[in-house]
Write an enzyme that holds these catalytic residues in place. Structure first.
Site, PDB file in Angstrom:
ATOM      1  N   CYS A 115      -7.286  -8.418   1.998  1.00 11.96           N
ATOM      2  CA  CYS A 115      -6.630  -7.120   2.128  1.00 11.96           C
ATOM      3  C   CYS A 115      -7.182  -6.351   3.331  1.00 11.96           C
ATOM      4  CB  CYS A 115      -6.886  -6.375   0.828  1.00 11.96           C
ATOM      5  SG  CYS A 115      -6.703  -4.641   0.973  1.00 11.96           S
TER       6      CYS A 115
ATOM      7  N   GLU B  68     -10.099 -10.234 -10.752  1.00  9.81           N
ATOM      8  CA  GLU B  68      -8.960 -10.538  -9.857  1.00  9.81           C
ATOM      9  C   GLU B  68      -8.710 -12.051  -9.805  1.00  9.81           C
ATOM     10  OE1 GLU B  68      -8.952  -8.771  -5.809  1.00  9.81           O
ATOM     11  OE2 GLU B  68      -8.210 -10.714  -5.133  1.00  9.81           O
TER      12      GLU B  68
ATOM     13  N   THR C 274      -8.988 -10.792  -2.428  1.00 10.22           N
ATOM     14  CA  THR C 274      -8.625  -9.760  -1.433  1.00 10.22           C
ATOM     15  C   THR C 274      -9.841  -9.187  -0.711  1.00 10.22           C
ATOM     16  OG1 THR C 274      -8.639  -8.141  -3.212  1.00 10.22           O
ATOM     17  CG2 THR C 274      -6.495  -9.020  -2.571  1.00 10.22           C
TER      18      THR C 274
HETATM   19  S1  SF4 Z   1      -5.700  -2.143  -1.432  1.00  9.59           S
HETATM   20 FE1  SF4 Z   1      -6.915  -3.996  -1.187  1.00  9.59          FE
HETATM   21  S2  SF4 Z   1      -8.979  -3.512  -1.911  1.00  9.59           S
HETATM   22 FE2  SF4 Z   1      -7.554  -1.963  -2.687  1.00  9.59          FE
HETATM   23  S3  SF4 Z   1      -6.944  -2.690  -4.702  1.00  9.59           S
HETATM   24 FE3  SF4 Z   1      -5.434  -3.414  -3.256  1.00  9.59          FE
HETATM   25  S4  SF4 Z   1      -6.147  -5.425  -2.704  1.00  9.59           S
HETATM   26 FE4  SF4 Z   1      -7.850  -4.409  -3.638  1.00  9.59          FE
END
Ligand code: SF4
Length: 278
Positions: free
Chosen positions: A191, A125, A163
């Site tokens: 996230c 990422e 994230t």
């Molecule tokens: S929802 Fe969040 S944890 Fe899941 S792939 Fe997307 S950024 Fe990554």
């Protein structure tokens, strides 16, 4: 032996979406390439490979005119360029939360900002995000890294985060950098799926005798769940039910279960029914 499962566990929105997109494509066409393992879960990847998905390490390993799946982690801009010049059909499963970071980095970089990323420089990422500012980002993953940055107070900076980053670390770094720099824009790109899973794991771990965390050994969000649970109770990190140490588990009455964002439901259900059968 009783089992309690965390309120939020397993596939997050982004992974669920990516896995569905890739599966739907495989239903139509079995000649598809994935740029790196689809997710950090080798059992799930195996299912896709059995259906015809071919995992390759680099875009150069894919013959022209074929289909390529870009993973939920996202990739750098030059991968899109290369895919387009090789006439590849792109199945872009980049999580929208990651795509948003690419857009922020690209926009601020083009406006002359220097980019700071908090995260693991070797994680796909982060490699992908760095590729939206011509690989020029300063990448830090600890307070020590931040303190040893060579910063220029006459420049403008924009900070984004991996994230899956821990919110406390993000806040600490923001606090330090806001004292060091006059012109810095902070973008909290952590996230919510990660946050809610971490919170649910913490809440459950204070209520049970031990925790089992299911997830890939290379999954960073799984490792973070392990660390959170370990602070409260003995914690076992496993990939599948075969990794369970039954003798150790037998010492506990109430067992909590959580799982990383790349753990499919069928693996979680497998583990739970196995423990319940003990
Ligand atoms: S929802 Fe969040 S944890 Fe899941 S792939 Fe997307 S950024 Fe990554």
């Amino acid at each position: 032996m009783n089992v309690k499962i965390a309120k939020e566990a397993g596939f997050c929105f982004g992974v669920k979406r990516a896995m569905k997109m890739a599966w739907d494509e495989l239903e139509l066409n079995s000649d598809i390439y994935a740029l790196g393992p689809l997710i950090h879960n080798k059992q799930a990847v195996q299912r896709y490979e059995d259906k015809g998905l071919l995992t390759v390490d680099t875009i150069n390993d894919i013959p022209n005119d074929k289909s390529v799946v870009i993973r939920s982690h996202g990739v750098s801009r030059d991968i899109y360029d290369k895919a387009n010049s090789n006439n590849l059909n792109i199945i872009d499963t980049t999580c929208p939360f990651v795509k948003k970071i690419h857009n922020i980095v690209n926009e601020f970089y083009e406006k002359g900002y220097k980019i700071i990323i908090i995260g693991d420089k070797n994680h796909p990422e982060i490699i992908g995000i760095n590729g939206w500012c011509e690989n020029s980002a300063l990448i830090v993953k600890s307070i020590d890294d931040v303190n040893s940055l060579n910063l220029d107070n006459n420049s403008k900076y924009c900070l984004v985060a991996q994230t899956t980053l821990n919110l406390e670390l993000y806040n600490e770094i923001v606090n330090i950098l806001s004292k060091k720099l006059d012109n810095i824009t902070f973008k909290n790109t952590i996230c919510s799926a990660t946050k809610t899973r971490q919170q649910a794991a913490k809440e459950l771990s204070v209520d049970v005798d031990c925790m089992i965390v299911i997830g890939g050994k290379h999954s960073s969000n799984t490792q973070k769940l392990v660390n959170i649970c370990k602070e409260q109770v003995p914690t076992f990190a496993i990939e599948t039910k075969e990794d369970l140490d039954i003798d150790k588990l037998n010492k506990f009455n109430l067992i909590g279960v959580t799982a990383g964002a790349s753990t499919p439901d069928w693996i979680i259900e497998d583990v739970i029914s196995f423990i319940e059968s003990l």
